[in-house]
Design a protein around this motif. Sequence first.
Motif, PDB file in Angstrom:
ATOM      1  N   VAL A 350      60.391 102.575  10.856  1.00  0.00           N
ATOM      2  CA  VAL A 350      59.831 102.532   9.506  1.00  0.00           C
ATOM      3  C   VAL A 350      58.525 103.303   9.474  1.00  0.00           C
ATOM      4  O   VAL A 350      57.854 103.496  10.486  1.00  0.00           O
ATOM      5  N   SER A 351      58.189 103.771   8.302  1.00  0.00           N
ATOM      6  CA  SER A 351      56.917 104.433   8.063  1.00  0.00           C
ATOM      7  C   SER A 351      56.115 103.567   7.100  1.00  0.00           C
ATOM      8  O   SER A 351      56.583 103.257   6.004  1.00  0.00           O
ATOM      9  N   ILE A 352      54.922 103.169   7.511  1.00  0.00           N
ATOM     10  CA  ILE A 352      54.092 102.292   6.690  1.00  0.00           C
ATOM     11  C   ILE A 352      53.234 103.148   5.769  1.00  0.00           C
ATOM     12  O   ILE A 352      52.557 104.076   6.214  1.00  0.00           O
ATOM     13  N   ALA A 353      53.287 102.846   4.492  1.00  0.00           N
ATOM     14  CA  ALA A 353      52.529 103.589   3.498  1.00  0.00           C
ATOM     15  C   ALA A 353      51.797 102.609   2.591  1.00  0.00           C
ATOM     16  O   ALA A 353      51.984 101.391   2.662  1.00  0.00           O
ATOM     17  N   ILE A 354      50.949 103.156   1.736  1.00  0.00           N
ATOM     18  CA  ILE A 354      50.193 102.371   0.764  1.00  0.00           C
ATOM     19  C   ILE A 354      50.631 102.788  -0.637  1.00  0.00           C
ATOM     20  O   ILE A 354      50.706 103.980  -0.939  1.00  0.00           O
ATOM     21  N   GLY A 355      50.918 101.802  -1.480  1.00  0.00           N
ATOM     22  CA  GLY A 355      51.284 102.056  -2.858  1.00  0.00           C
ATOM     23  C   GLY A 355      50.155 101.666  -3.796  1.00  0.00           C
ATOM     24  O   GLY A 355      49.572 100.589  -3.655  1.00  0.00           O
ATOM     25  N   VAL A 356      49.839 102.538  -4.745  1.00  0.00           N
ATOM     26  CA  VAL A 356      48.748 102.312  -5.695  1.00  0.00           C
ATOM     27  C   VAL A 356      49.331 102.269  -7.100  1.00  0.00           C
ATOM     28  O   VAL A 356      49.964 103.231  -7.552  1.00  0.00           O
ATOM     29  N   SER A 357      49.131 101.148  -7.796  1.00  0.00           N
ATOM     30  CA  SER A 357      49.575 100.984  -9.180  1.00  0.00           C
ATOM     31  C   SER A 357      48.355 100.810 -10.068  1.00  0.00           C
ATOM     32  O   SER A 357      47.467 100.011  -9.760  1.00  0.00           O
ATOM     33  N   THR A 358      48.295 101.539 -11.170  1.00  0.00           N
ATOM     34  CA  THR A 358      47.153 101.489 -12.096  1.00  0.00           C
ATOM     35  C   THR A 358      47.608 100.931 -13.430  1.00  0.00           C
ATOM     36  O   THR A 358      48.666 101.301 -13.944  1.00  0.00           O
ATOM     37  N   ARG A 359      46.792 100.045 -13.984  1.00  0.00           N
ATOM     38  CA  ARG A 359      47.100  99.460 -15.289  1.00  0.00           C
ATOM     39  C   ARG A 359      47.042 100.535 -16.358  1.00  0.00           C
ATOM     40  O   ARG A 359      46.182 101.419 -16.336  1.00  0.00           O
ATOM     41  N   SER A 360      47.953 100.467 -17.306  1.00  0.00           N
ATOM     42  CA  SER A 360      48.000 101.463 -18.367  1.00  0.00           C
ATOM     43  C   SER A 360      46.769 101.360 -19.261  1.00  0.00           C
ATOM     44  O   SER A 360      46.039 100.370 -19.248  1.00  0.00           O
ATOM     45  N   THR A 361      46.545 102.401 -20.048  1.00  0.00           N
ATOM     46  CA  THR A 361      45.387 102.417 -20.943  1.00  0.00           C
ATOM     47  C   THR A 361      45.442 101.270 -21.946  1.00  0.00           C
ATOM     48  O   THR A 361      44.425 100.646 -22.261  1.00  0.00           O
ATOM     49  N   ALA A 362      46.636 100.951 -22.430  1.00  0.00           N
ATOM     50  CA  ALA A 362      46.794  99.850 -23.377  1.00  0.00           C
ATOM     51  C   ALA A 362      46.691  98.490 -22.714  1.00  0.00           C
ATOM     52  O   ALA A 362      46.487  97.476 -23.393  1.00  0.00           O
ATOM     53  N   GLY A 363      46.817  98.445 -21.377  1.00  0.00           N
ATOM     54  CA  GLY A 363      46.704  97.189 -20.660  1.00  0.00           C
ATOM     55  C   GLY A 363      47.921  96.306 -20.726  1.00  0.00           C
ATOM     56  O   GLY A 363      47.841  95.117 -20.399  1.00  0.00           O
ATOM     57  N   ASP A 364      49.087  96.855 -21.106  1.00  0.00           N
ATOM     58  CA  ASP A 364      50.287  96.042 -21.246  1.00  0.00           C
ATOM     59  C   ASP A 364      51.328  96.309 -20.167  1.00  0.00           C
ATOM     60  O   ASP A 364      52.355  95.629 -20.117  1.00  0.00           O
ATOM     61  N   LYS A 365      51.096  97.294 -19.300  1.00  0.00           N
ATOM     62  CA  LYS A 365      52.059  97.600 -18.249  1.00  0.00           C
ATOM     63  C   LYS A 365      51.337  98.358 -17.141  1.00  0.00           C
ATOM     64  O   LYS A 365      50.150  98.670 -17.223  1.00  0.00           O
ATOM     65  N   TRP A 366      52.108  98.655 -16.069  1.00  0.00           N
ATOM     66  CA  TRP A 366      51.567  99.398 -14.930  1.00  0.00           C
ATOM     67  C   TRP A 366      52.134 100.810 -14.920  1.00  0.00           C
ATOM     68  O   TRP A 366      53.316 101.015 -15.183  1.00  0.00           O
ATOM     69  N   ASP A 367      51.280 101.771 -14.618  1.00  0.00           N
ATOM     70  CA  ASP A 367      51.737 103.153 -14.493  1.00  0.00           C
ATOM     71  C   ASP A 367      52.624 103.293 -13.262  1.00  0.00           C
ATOM     72  O   ASP A 367      52.624 102.440 -12.368  1.00  0.00           O
ATOM     73  N   PRO A 368      53.398 104.386 -13.156  1.00  0.00           N
ATOM     74  CA  PRO A 368      54.275 104.580 -11.995  1.00  0.00           C
ATOM     75  C   PRO A 368      53.519 104.506 -10.675  1.00  0.00           C
ATOM     76  O   PRO A 368      52.354 104.898 -10.579  1.00  0.00           O
ATOM     77  N   LEU A 369      54.193 103.992  -9.656  1.00  0.00           N
ATOM     78  CA  LEU A 369      53.597 103.767  -8.342  1.00  0.00           C
ATOM     79  C   LEU A 369      53.288 105.090  -7.647  1.00  0.00           C
ATOM     80  O   LEU A 369      54.107 106.014  -7.641  1.00  0.00           O
ATOM     81  N   LEU A 370      52.080 105.179  -7.077  1.00  0.00           N
ATOM     82  CA  LEU A 370      51.681 106.317  -6.259  1.00  0.00           C
ATOM     83  C   LEU A 370      51.719 105.885  -4.801  1.00  0.00           C
ATOM     84  O   LEU A 370      51.053 104.931  -4.405  1.00  0.00           O
ATOM     85  N   VAL A 371      52.518 106.573  -3.983  1.00  0.00           N
ATOM     86  CA  VAL A 371      52.699 106.219  -2.578  1.00  0.00           C
ATOM     87  C   VAL A 371      51.920 107.190  -1.702  1.00  0.00           C
ATOM     88  O   VAL A 371      52.040 108.416  -1.853  1.00  0.00           O
ATOM     89  N   ILE A 372      51.119 106.645  -0.794  1.00  0.00           N
ATOM     90  CA  ILE A 372      50.315 107.443   0.133  1.00  0.00           C
ATOM     91  C   ILE A 372      50.782 107.144   1.553  1.00  0.00           C
ATOM     92  O   ILE A 372      50.689 106.005   2.023  1.00  0.00           O
TER      93      ILE A 372
END
Length: 458
Positions: A350-372
Motif C-alpha cells: 500500500v501507499s500511504i497518502a494524505i487527503g485534504v477536504s475543504t468546506r465549500s464557500t456556502a458551507g453546506d458541503k465539502w469540495d472534492p478530495l485532494l490526495v497528496i
Amino acid sequence: MPPRRRARLSSRPYSSVAAAEQCPRGWLAARRNRPSKRARRLATATAQGGKDDGTPLTDEILVGIFAGLPGFSDLVRCAATCRQWCRLVSGEAAFICRAARCRPPPLRSLALGFFYSHRDGAVPRFAATASASRRLGLRRPSLNALVEGLDDGLFDASRVVASRNGLLLVELQRRKRERALKLCVCNPMTGEVTVLPPLGGKEISRPFACAIFTAEDDDESHLSDPPSAPSSYRLLLVYGRRGFTACRTYSSDGGRWGPQAKAITAVRLGKKTMASMTGTGAVVVRNVAYWRAMGIVLGVRLHTLQAEHVDIPLTGHDPAGNTLLGVSPNGRLRVVQVVEQMMCRATGKVSIAIGVSTRSTAGDKWDPLLVIEVVGRFLPAETTWMRLRWLCEKSGVVFLTAGCAGDQTSDVYALSLDRQEAERVASHHGGDGDLHGYEMDRTSYLRSLAMDEDDDDP
C-alpha cells in the motif's frame, strides 16, 4: 516589580518585568541574548539621522500606509525594500497587525516546532524545526525556561492543553486529592506567563476541550473603543454536565472567568467523545471554534455559544479516524485525513497518502478530495504506518509521526500542505505522548524580520 511568588495564583503576569519590556525576552525570541548586527546598524543609522529611502513621507505616514495594505505578503515585501522600512514594519508590528484587515498567507516559517512530554511528570520540552533553529537560534529548553531566572518548578508535571497564535495554555500540576483546575497562558516569544484564577471541582468537570481566541480572530477589534490590545485573548472551555454541554469563557482584559453557560443546540457529549477533542487542538474560523469529536466536527461560536455539527468527509480508507482539522488559505474549514491506496493487488503493498477536504464557500458541503502522496515522496519507502499529530492553523504545516512495523520508536516530520515540502524534525521519538505544534503570531513574525541576516559579516 514582579509579583510575590506566593501570589502566583492571581490573574497578573507571572513576570510583570518580562511582560512590560518592549523587546521580547522569551527563549523563542530571535537573538534575545544580544541585538543582531542588523538591529545595531539600524539603531546607529537612526541616531545619526537615518538613511533616506528616497521618499518625502514621514515615518507616521509610512506606518499608516503599511497598515492599510491589502495583503500580508505585500507587507513582508515592503520590509525587504530598505532598512528604514524594515525598521518601521518590525518596530510598529503591534499597531500594524491591529489595524490591518488582510489575512496572512500560509507562511511555513510561522511554524517553529512542537512541544512534547518525554515522560510522565516531566516538564514539557520543545523540539524546533531545522529552519527555526537556523533563523532564531533556538535551543531545546523546557517550559521552565520561559521566564529568565525561573527556578521554582512552576511547570513541573504540567501538560500543554492548547496551542494557537503564539500562545500556550498549560494545565499546572495538581496536588493529591485536589480537584481544582489550574491553568496558565504563556507566550514563549515574549516570556509572559499569566496564571489564571483556579476553577474548583464544582465549577468544571474533566475531560474538557479548550480554544484560544486572539485579537487576530476579531475582524472588528480595530473598531472597538478603546481598541483591544494585540496581546489580548479569550479562552473557551467546553465540557460535559449531566444532561447538557457546558461552556465557560475567560477574558484577559477582565482577568476573570465568566459564569457557566449552556451551549445552544449542542448534543450531549460523553467522556469518550470529549476526550477525543482534547488531543488534536481547536481551529477558529470567523469566531467559531471547531473540534473533531469522534465522527463529527463540533463548532461553538464564541459570543453566542451557538453550536453546530458538521459531518466529517469519510474517505473509507482509515476507519481509525486519523484526522485533523485546519483552515485553508482562503479562510475555510478543512479536514486532513490519512488515505491508504492499494498499489499492487498481487503483493498487497500500500501507499500511504494524505487527503485534504475543504468546506465549500456556502458551507453546506465539502469540495472534492485532494490526495497528496507521502510515502516514497516525503517519507522513506519502507514506511508502513503514519499518524497525524498536529496541524498548524496559520502555516498549514502538519506534524506527523511515521515508522516501520516492529520499531519501538518513530520519526517526526513537518509537512507543508500548501507548499508540498517536508522535513524531519526529530528522530527516534519514542512514545505516543501529547504533541502540540507551535507557530508564531503575526506580530512576532513581523518583529523577527529585523533580526540579523548576515552574522558572518566581519
